[in-house]
Write a protein that holds these residues in place. Structure first.
Motif, PDB file in Angstrom:
ATOM      1  N   LEU A  52      -8.490   1.537  -2.099  1.00 13.57           N
ATOM      2  CA  LEU A  52      -7.891   0.527  -2.965  1.00 13.57           C
ATOM      3  C   LEU A  52      -6.405   0.361  -2.685  1.00 13.57           C
ATOM      4  O   LEU A  52      -5.882  -0.765  -2.687  1.00 13.57           O
ATOM      5  N   ILE A  53      -5.718   1.471  -2.446  1.00 13.30           N
ATOM      6  CA  ILE A  53      -4.288   1.398  -2.134  1.00 13.30           C
ATOM      7  C   ILE A  53      -4.054   0.547  -0.890  1.00 13.30           C
ATOM      8  O   ILE A  53      -3.161  -0.309  -0.853  1.00 13.30           O
ATOM      9  N   GLU A  54      -4.846   0.776   0.141  1.00 13.08           N
ATOM     10  CA  GLU A  54      -4.672   0.019   1.377  1.00 13.08           C
ATOM     11  C   GLU A  54      -4.989  -1.460   1.171  1.00 13.08           C
ATOM     12  O   GLU A  54      -4.318  -2.338   1.738  1.00 13.08           O
ATOM     13  N   GLU A  55      -5.987  -1.760   0.357  1.00 10.36           N
ATOM     14  CA  GLU A  55      -6.301  -3.158   0.063  1.00 10.36           C
ATOM     15  C   GLU A  55      -5.153  -3.822  -0.692  1.00 10.36           C
ATOM     16  O   GLU A  55      -4.786  -4.972  -0.403  1.00 10.36           O
ATOM     17  N   ILE A  56      -4.595  -3.108  -1.658  1.00 17.13           N
ATOM     18  CA  ILE A  56      -3.464  -3.637  -2.432  1.00 17.13           C
ATOM     19  C   ILE A  56      -2.264  -3.891  -1.521  1.00 17.13           C
ATOM     20  O   ILE A  56      -1.617  -4.945  -1.597  1.00 17.13           O
ATOM     21  N   CYS A  57      -1.967  -2.943  -0.640  1.00 15.26           N
ATOM     22  CA  CYS A  57      -0.816  -3.085   0.258  1.00 15.26           C
ATOM     23  C   CYS A  57      -1.023  -4.197   1.279  1.00 15.26           C
ATOM     24  O   CYS A  57      -0.060  -4.836   1.717  1.00 15.26           O
ATOM     25  N   THR A  58      -2.267  -4.456   1.660  1.00 12.73           N
ATOM     26  CA  THR A  58      -2.564  -5.527   2.613  1.00 12.73           C
ATOM     27  C   THR A  58      -2.292  -6.902   2.013  1.00 12.73           C
ATOM     28  O   THR A  58      -1.773  -7.794   2.685  1.00 12.73           O
ATOM     29  N   ARG A  59      -2.601  -7.068   0.727  1.00 11.26           N
ATOM     30  CA  ARG A  59      -2.440  -8.397   0.125  1.00 11.26           C
ATOM     31  C   ARG A  59      -1.102  -8.569  -0.607  1.00 11.26           C
ATOM     32  O   ARG A  59      -0.811  -9.658  -1.114  1.00 11.26           O
ATOM     33  N   ASN A  60      -0.280  -7.510  -0.673  1.00 14.86           N
ATOM     34  CA  ASN A  60       1.020  -7.600  -1.346  1.00 14.86           C
ATOM     35  C   ASN A  60       2.103  -6.997  -0.478  1.00 14.86           C
ATOM     36  O   ASN A  60       2.093  -5.786  -0.225  1.00 14.86           O
ATOM     37  N   LYS A  61       3.067  -7.811  -0.051  1.00 14.59           N
ATOM     38  CA  LYS A  61       4.120  -7.321   0.823  1.00 14.59           C
ATOM     39  C   LYS A  61       5.055  -6.341   0.126  1.00 14.59           C
ATOM     40  O   LYS A  61       5.784  -5.595   0.794  1.00 14.59           O
ATOM     41  N   ASP A  62       5.055  -6.328  -1.208  1.00 11.80           N
ATOM     42  CA  ASP A  62       5.970  -5.463  -1.958  1.00 11.80           C
ATOM     43  C   ASP A  62       5.350  -4.114  -2.314  1.00 11.80           C
ATOM     44  O   ASP A  62       5.923  -3.360  -3.103  1.00 11.80           O
ATOM     45  N   PHE A  63       4.183  -3.808  -1.728  1.00 12.36           N
ATOM     46  CA  PHE A  63       3.510  -2.534  -1.965  1.00 12.36           C
ATOM     47  C   PHE A  63       3.392  -1.776  -0.641  1.00 12.36           C
ATOM     48  O   PHE A  63       2.982  -2.347   0.375  1.00 12.36           O
ATOM     49  N   THR A  64       3.746  -0.491  -0.665  1.00 12.96           N
ATOM     50  CA  THR A  64       3.631   0.370   0.504  1.00 12.96           C
ATOM     51  C   THR A  64       2.974   1.680   0.076  1.00 12.96           C
ATOM     52  O   THR A  64       2.794   1.939  -1.120  1.00 12.96           O
ATOM     53  N   PHE A  65       2.626   2.538   1.048  1.00 14.42           N
ATOM     54  CA  PHE A  65       2.004   3.811   0.669  1.00 14.42           C
ATOM     55  C   PHE A  65       2.262   4.884   1.711  1.00 14.42           C
ATOM     56  O   PHE A  65       2.553   4.604   2.874  1.00 14.42           O
ATOM     57  N   ILE A  66       2.159   6.121   1.270  1.00 15.91           N
ATOM     58  CA  ILE A  66       1.991   7.287   2.124  1.00 15.91           C
ATOM     59  C   ILE A  66       0.837   8.080   1.526  1.00 15.91           C
ATOM     60  O   ILE A  66       0.539   7.957   0.335  1.00 15.91           O
ATOM     61  N   SER A  67       0.173   8.878   2.354  1.00 16.35           N
ATOM     62  CA  SER A  67      -1.012   9.593   1.883  1.00 16.35           C
ATOM     63  C   SER A  67      -0.994  11.023   2.407  1.00 16.35           C
ATOM     64  O   SER A  67      -0.815  11.248   3.608  1.00 16.35           O
ATOM     65  N   PHE A  68      -1.168  11.997   1.514  1.00 12.10           N
ATOM     66  CA  PHE A  68      -1.237  13.408   1.898  1.00 12.10           C
ATOM     67  C   PHE A  68      -2.596  13.728   2.518  1.00 12.10           C
ATOM     68  O   PHE A  68      -3.610  13.125   2.166  1.00 12.10           O
TER      69      PHE A  68
END
Length: 242
Positions: A52-68
């Protein structure tokens, strides 16, 4: 576009909340007093959170992520968020949205004059046991730290990033962020914010986490305070830059 605020959102098995996080953060961005973005820190979730995080970041330029690679705990997730923030200000909110992104605007009003602005949850929507254990734990921490904060566990904060990056994080230190800013001779303030019941997902903290664990962490904080190194530069060469 020059971002001014990075909102760090630790995530551990919060798949049921993430679409709501996306919606509320997007709404906040429209009315935010500074240009803002989100940094998800996936703390080794075992559900569909990463997808879900990756889907959110794909459709929103203002969202990024890192993953442990594996679950390392809330303090580690917050520290990683600080480490990967490059904006002047860094915010923090939990993925369960028991506090609201819109209240970041309340905290931002004080961010020029204070190095840490933390929310204090008004009219808390938690169980009696959770409220009482939190109240006792906060009282114990205040006694140890003298930080004057009534609700250090409130998951809504804004910190000057240069101060946040100098915090020597260890497990449990997320409860002592105001005190760690004071060790740097920074200024702190608490502001009343909204609080809501958790409507999805499962809380990751029990009685031990809220009461007995923090009591043990207080002794770790006292050791840290005694050993803490703080310095202020008088001058530096121009070649070092900012």
């Amino acid at each position: 576009m020059s971002y001014q605020l990075t909102i760090v959102i630790p995530v551990y098995n919060e798949a049921d909340n993430l679409l709501r996080v996306e919606k509320e953060c997007v709404e906040f961005f429209k009315n935010a007093s500074v240009i803002s973005k989100v940094l998800f820190v996936n703390d080794g979730s075992t559900d569909k959170s990463q997808q879900l995080i990756e889907e959110i970041c794909t459709r929103n330029k203002d969202f990024t992520f890192i993953s442990f690679k594996e679950n390392r705990g809330l303090s580690a997730a917050i520290k990683a968020g600080f480490d990967y923030t490059s904006t002047p200000l860094v915010g923090y909110i939990d993925a369960d949205l028991q506090t609201s992104p819109e209240d970041f605007n309340k905290l931002l009003e004080y961010s020029k004059d204070y190095h840490l602005v933390t929310g204090v949850r008004a009219d808390r929507k938690d169980s009696f046991v959770k409220n009482m254990s939190s109240k006792i734990a906060n009282g114990i921490r205040r006694t140890f730290t003298n930080d004057g904060m009534d609700d250090t566990g409130c998951p809504l904060k804004i910190i000057h990033t240069d101060y946040a990056k100098r915090i020597p994080m260890f497990k449990g230190l997320h409860r002592f962020l105001p005190a760690m800013i004071l060790l740097q001779n920074g200024k702190i303030i608490q502001i009343p914010v909204q609080h809501f019941p958790r409507i999805a997902g499962k809380a990751n903290f029990g009685l031990w986490n809220r009461l007995l664990g923090p009591l043990m962490d207080c002794f770790a904080y006292l050791w840290m305070k005694k050993k803490y190194i703080n310095y202020t530069l008088a001058k530096k060469s121009n070649s070092l830059g900012e």
